[in-house]
Design an enzyme around this catalytic site. Structure first.
Site, PDB file in Angstrom:
ATOM      1  N   ARG A 150      48.706  72.912  54.040  1.00  0.00           N
ATOM      2  CA  ARG A 150      47.094  72.790  54.516  1.00  0.00           C
ATOM      3  C   ARG A 150      47.309  73.079  56.158  1.00  0.00           C
ATOM      4  O   ARG A 150      46.259  74.189  56.603  1.00  0.00           O
ATOM      5  CB  ARG A 150      46.369  71.620  54.142  1.00  0.00           C
ATOM      6  CG  ARG A 150      45.973  71.483  52.643  1.00  0.00           C
ATOM      7  CD  ARG A 150      45.449  70.379  52.317  1.00  0.00           C
ATOM      8  NE  ARG A 150      44.976  70.599  50.705  1.00  0.00           N
ATOM      9  CZ  ARG A 150      44.419  69.854  50.106  1.00  0.00           C
ATOM     10  NH1 ARG A 150      43.817  68.589  50.474  1.00  0.00           N
ATOM     11  NH2 ARG A 150      44.012  70.116  48.473  1.00  0.00           N
ATOM     12  N   GLN A 201      38.483  70.930  51.251  1.00  0.00           N
ATOM     13  CA  GLN A 201      38.868  70.104  52.422  1.00  0.00           C
ATOM     14  C   GLN A 201      37.816  69.360  52.906  1.00  0.00           C
ATOM     15  O   GLN A 201      37.877  68.181  53.534  1.00  0.00           O
ATOM     16  CB  GLN A 201      39.226  71.261  53.446  1.00  0.00           C
ATOM     17  CG  GLN A 201      40.224  72.257  53.144  1.00  0.00           C
ATOM     18  CD  GLN A 201      41.623  71.469  52.762  1.00  0.00           C
ATOM     19  OE1 GLN A 201      41.960  70.810  53.465  1.00  0.00           O
ATOM     20  NE2 GLN A 201      42.220  72.261  51.855  1.00  0.00           N
ATOM     21  N   TYR A 212      43.056  79.263  49.358  1.00  0.00           N
ATOM     22  CA  TYR A 212      43.997  78.600  48.713  1.00  0.00           C
ATOM     23  C   TYR A 212      44.586  77.501  49.474  1.00  0.00           C
ATOM     24  O   TYR A 212      43.844  77.002  50.611  1.00  0.00           O
ATOM     25  CB  TYR A 212      45.260  79.568  48.555  1.00  0.00           C
ATOM     26  CG  TYR A 212      45.986  80.299  49.844  1.00  0.00           C
ATOM     27  CD1 TYR A 212      45.795  80.068  51.004  1.00  0.00           C
ATOM     28  CD2 TYR A 212      46.562  81.408  49.389  1.00  0.00           C
ATOM     29  CE1 TYR A 212      46.465  80.620  51.961  1.00  0.00           C
ATOM     30  CE2 TYR A 212      47.398  82.295  50.412  1.00  0.00           C
ATOM     31  CZ  TYR A 212      47.186  81.634  51.620  1.00  0.00           C
ATOM     32  OH  TYR A 212      47.751  82.408  52.864  1.00  0.00           O
ATOM     33  N   GLU A 213      45.332  76.547  48.804  1.00  0.00           N
ATOM     34  CA  GLU A 213      45.802  75.276  49.292  1.00  0.00           C
ATOM     35  C   GLU A 213      44.452  74.379  49.467  1.00  0.00           C
ATOM     36  O   GLU A 213      44.533  73.648  50.222  1.00  0.00           O
ATOM     37  CB  GLU A 213      46.285  75.267  50.744  1.00  0.00           C
ATOM     38  CG  GLU A 213      47.517  76.114  50.744  1.00  0.00           C
ATOM     39  CD  GLU A 213      48.812  75.297  49.802  1.00  0.00           C
ATOM     40  OE1 GLU A 213      48.549  74.030  49.636  1.00  0.00           O
ATOM     41  OE2 GLU A 213      49.421  75.946  49.471  1.00  0.00           O
ATOM     42  N   GLY A 214      43.573  74.631  48.421  1.00  0.00           N
ATOM     43  CA  GLY A 214      42.252  73.606  48.197  1.00  0.00           C
ATOM     44  C   GLY A 214      41.373  74.325  49.183  1.00  0.00           C
ATOM     45  O   GLY A 214      41.571  74.597  50.298  1.00  0.00           O
TER      46      GLY A 214
END
Lengths: 563, 563
Positions: free
Chosen positions: B294, B428, B421-423
């Protein structure tokens, strides 16, 4: 990617939020009744849903291309365009004398929004033709009008606008395309133009170029520029397409989006042209076309925002991640803010179009000044909303939004151009704080007075919303007075945030009026509580001046110096 | 599209703005002196400029593709990747025991920023490998560590992260990939995964998949999930790539950007895997990897913003329209605001990385909590700035920005994924107001105290800036306390604007500190006078709650009801 024309939402704005109902009281637009509005919107909506939207994806996948110098448009475009032309939709507000419907621009804007939601790349074709129709109606000789208007209005021929040259983008005055007088009263046009939208077409039998060029004795800068009609095929004595003119498409651009719209490099090689308006007064004639086109581009922003938001809503209703994501608070926030912005941008565009119509119908200079002031706001805010909402729609789709097959990314790619062409949004903002405040702020103050009247009216039913609009309008008035005290470079440094603040205050006003008149009060609250507040940060930036911008070295921008 | 690594700007932040200098006082990072910083950044900068950036365009034009089931990466990628791996850049902060350099994450973040500026699609490969290295260092058995770490760190092998399934995106707990225990202590993995970045590669000799899967007796939801190492080629007794495992790439996605990065649909068909960490504790292990990733994605946002801004600056310096456009106030505003945002986002990312390093070097829980709080802010703000600045860079290019050959549009297309992406950035923000405020706000208050200390310190030299930062921090504190009083759905409705407000206040603080310590005071003024003020509108939205969002009907979002 099913699109459903938002007939009710548009009709509500026309009938309840902007001054459209006053139009039916004028002689010119006596037919523009609520019934006409509904009938026209319903029909155009059907066309957009059923005929235009289905070709949108094909245009993205199979861009327009050149084949041995001939343009081949995207699959399905010819049929979709024909349906549009045959429905009479190109001439919604054109003069009935030449085959138009003679309806208000505001109604045309609503129709063009729907068609643009369906397929932006294709909609550009009638949009530019409409600009040409208007330029000819205002500035063309009778012969030009008789020859070209019926064909343009029927969609047998299409129109383009040839301004830009490699060295002359925002600085139109730097153009070098040459015009020479011929003995028969025509002109010979020689030069290269770039970024010519639909510079050729196989969906119409002729393409009519309006070209800016300079006569040998035309002075430097914008004052020495004249406007010419330069058709691809020269009309014969019966007005039918005849001999090929000396012009050609050199190449097409490979663009981020609107792949179905051919963006041409054009070469005029001693092409035959006819003067539109007077010699050396080309910019004035071009401005007629550009102003109409600027509002039209603002409407394009709204159009794509609407389509993208509908797609995101449909996805959010279907996609399940611990329940349908449309119930997740953050997704709901994205959708609600987007819908509130689309409402505001649409209302501003329709208010601008209505002002143009009122000016035309009544000859009132106040209405004309109002339309002139609203035009750059409608263009810049409409297109910014278009980009912002399309971007949010990608986000709502999550990972699927990044996959081209989903279609969400296409909206973002397509709409991105709208903040650039027809004068970048920066140019719009400079127009607002420069030319449009050159009346000493009279037009701006008139609108601010109206906003205060609106806020006053809304006070009874929506006191909290009305209060915020009131305060915002007062702050905007102060900032406007301050702007009037500044020199142009200082104004330009704050132009974009000033324009955005103005747009947000206008948007909030239209929301408050809508809430008061039976519209969606919850949506108004979303706008006024969440989006309007940014206006004061915008005004802080608008007032921050030029000094700090000048004080940052170019090398810092370039990353070549410790920031 | 020449890129020059901003070595001085990054070094200034490390040495003067964030707590990096404290690292050299710890035993673990005694080598992280300003001299090391300069040496590392200069070398990595050279690699990024001369080797990585030159392949960026080729990757866009010639995407990775499948040929008879084999992956073919974009032209030049193999050579560029080899140079990167051979330079030791994959292991900047990996354990020296297995071949890493053992330097701080903050320095690695700076290096990865430069490589990401050069070519985002290629940089994703080492980024994911680094996440895998960290997961193995923390959770891998000795055997896994010895087998995989040296190969991953040297770049002979690369690593991937296999979470997402069609029905399980943000809701990881919904995944259905199965793991079965085998007699030899290994596992059989069966299932399909989507959106697997660099799921196959011809630039490394093996690809190591970390796969989330569920054991037969693993419960429902995230608690029943375990993590497995599933290599493409099963290492033989000497640790060399041996037999092919039962897994394959089904297809590649056709994406808006990062065309050079193969995004794979993966099929695991009874593939052999080895447990990482404990059974049913896969999410904990995955979180190690995800947290690192992240921050890494936030850095990607900064990376692309830097490259796009440099391109826009170069264009603005060359493009003449009534003088070079870099002298036009509105263009200058765009460049200055962009540079100020890049500075802020970079400082936040490096502050987060430094906190991670301090936590590791000192074992301090305060530093760990600080890093945990800053991670979602770094990710979401870094990527938002990436998108905003890349979008502005297109705008600075005018019409040329819309033409793909210019390269400006590629930055915008490439960086768009980073907010997803990555949440997603929404996830977040929910992490921030949910999990990261679950300590009763202790970590947030500690940072706010530091901001106030910073503002106090800056008061002597920059009183006006310090005052604004002070006020903003106080308002943010109030909003944080209010947030703590709310239930989760209410918090989630305000999560994104709350995160953005926090980021702006942090960014302003770092700017004020920089100005005080010999940095660019003019740039600090640009940020604090023009960008910071939006924080109060963000907080208004953060506080607006859920009721108005719930009150707007779904049909209004869909355009099917008068808004």
């Amino acid at each position: 990617m099913a699109y459903t024309a938002p007939v009710e939402q548009i009709a509500f704005i026309l009938n309840n939020v902007v001054a459209f109902r006053q139009l039916a009281e004028t002689e010119l637009f006596a037919e523009a009744t609520p019934e006409t509005v509904t009938a026209i919107l319903t029909e155009a909506g059907k066309l957009a849903d059923e005929v235009i939207a289905p070709v949108n994806r094909a245009g993205d996948l199979t861009p327009a291309r050149l084949e041995n110098g001939k343009l081949r448009s995207s699959p399905g475009y010819a049929e979709a365009f024909r349906a549009l032309a045959d429905g009479g939709w190109i001439g919604v507000s054109a003069n009935p004398e030449h085959g138009g419907m003679g309806l208000p621009q505001a109604l045309n804007a609503a129709v063009m929004e729907m068609i643009g939601s369906g397929c932006l790349a294709l909609q550009l074709n009638p949009l530019l033709t409409q600009g040409q129709i208007e330029a000819l109606e205002h500035h063309g000789s009778d012969h030009l009008k008789e020859t070209y208007l019926p064909k343009l209005i029927s969609g047998e021929w299409s129109g383009t606008m040839n301004l830009t040259e490699p060295q002359a983008g925002s600085d139109v005055g730097a153009l070098t395309t040459k015009a020479e007088r011929m003995d028969d009263g025509s002109y010979r046009i020689t030069g290269q133009k770039i970024f010519i939208t639909w510079g050729d077409s196989d969906v119409t039998e002729n393409v009519c170029h309006l070209v800016l060029a300079r006569l040998p004795d035309g002075g430097a800068g914008t004052r020495g520029i004249s406007l010419f009609m330069v058709p691809k095929l020269i009309p014969d004595e019966n007005g039918n397409p005849g001999m090929a003119n000396d012009l050609r498409v050199v190449s097409l651009e490979h663009k981020l989006g609107i792949h179905g719209s051919p963006t041409c490099v054009m070469s005029f090689e001693g092409a035959k042209g006819w003067l539109v308006g007077q010699e050396n007064k080309g910019m004035a004639a071009m401005f007629t076309m550009m102003n109409a086109a600027r509002l039209g581009v603002g409407v394009q922003g709204v159009a794509v925002a609407e389509a993208a938001l509908q797609a995101a809503t449909a996805y959010a209703a279907e996609r399940v991640q611990m329940g349908p994501i449309i119930r997740h608070p953050d997704v709901r926030r994205m959708l609600a803010e987007s819908r509130a912005e689309v409402f505001a941008a649409r209302a501003i565009c329709l208010a601008c179009a209505t002002a143009l119509d009122m000016a035309r119908a009544t000859g009132s200079e106040e209405w004309a000044a109002r339309a002139a002031l609203l035009t750059p706001i409608a263009k810049a805010y409409g297109t910014d909303v278009g980009i912002r909402v399309s971007d949010t729609a990608v986000q709502v789709h999550g990972g699927m939004g990044y996959i081209e097959e989903t279609g969400a990314a296409q909206y973002l790619r397509d709409v991105r151009i709208t903040a650039i062409y027809e004068g970048t949004n920066g140019i719009q903002a400079m127009d607002l704080v420069g030319r449009k405040l050159a009346d000493g702020g009279a037009a701006a103050m008139a609108i601010l007075d109206e906003i205060l009247d609106g806020a006053k009216a809304a006070q009874a039913t929506e006191p909290e919303l009305a209060h915020q609009v009131w305060q915002a309008a007062e702050t905007l008035r102060e900032a406007t007075l301050e702007m009037l005290d500044r020199d142009l470079p200082e104004r330009f440094a704050g132009a974009v945030p000033y324009l955005m603040a103005f747009a947000r205050v206008l948007g909030a006003t239209y929301h408050a009026l809508a809430a008061m008149r039976g519209g969606n009060a919850a949506l108004a609250r979303v706008y006024i509580n969440r989006i309007l507040p940014h206006f004061s940060a915008d005004l802080a930036a608008a007032r921050a001046g030029l000094a700090d911008l000048e004080a940052v070295e170019d090398a810092v921008f370039a990353g070549r110096m410790a920031g």
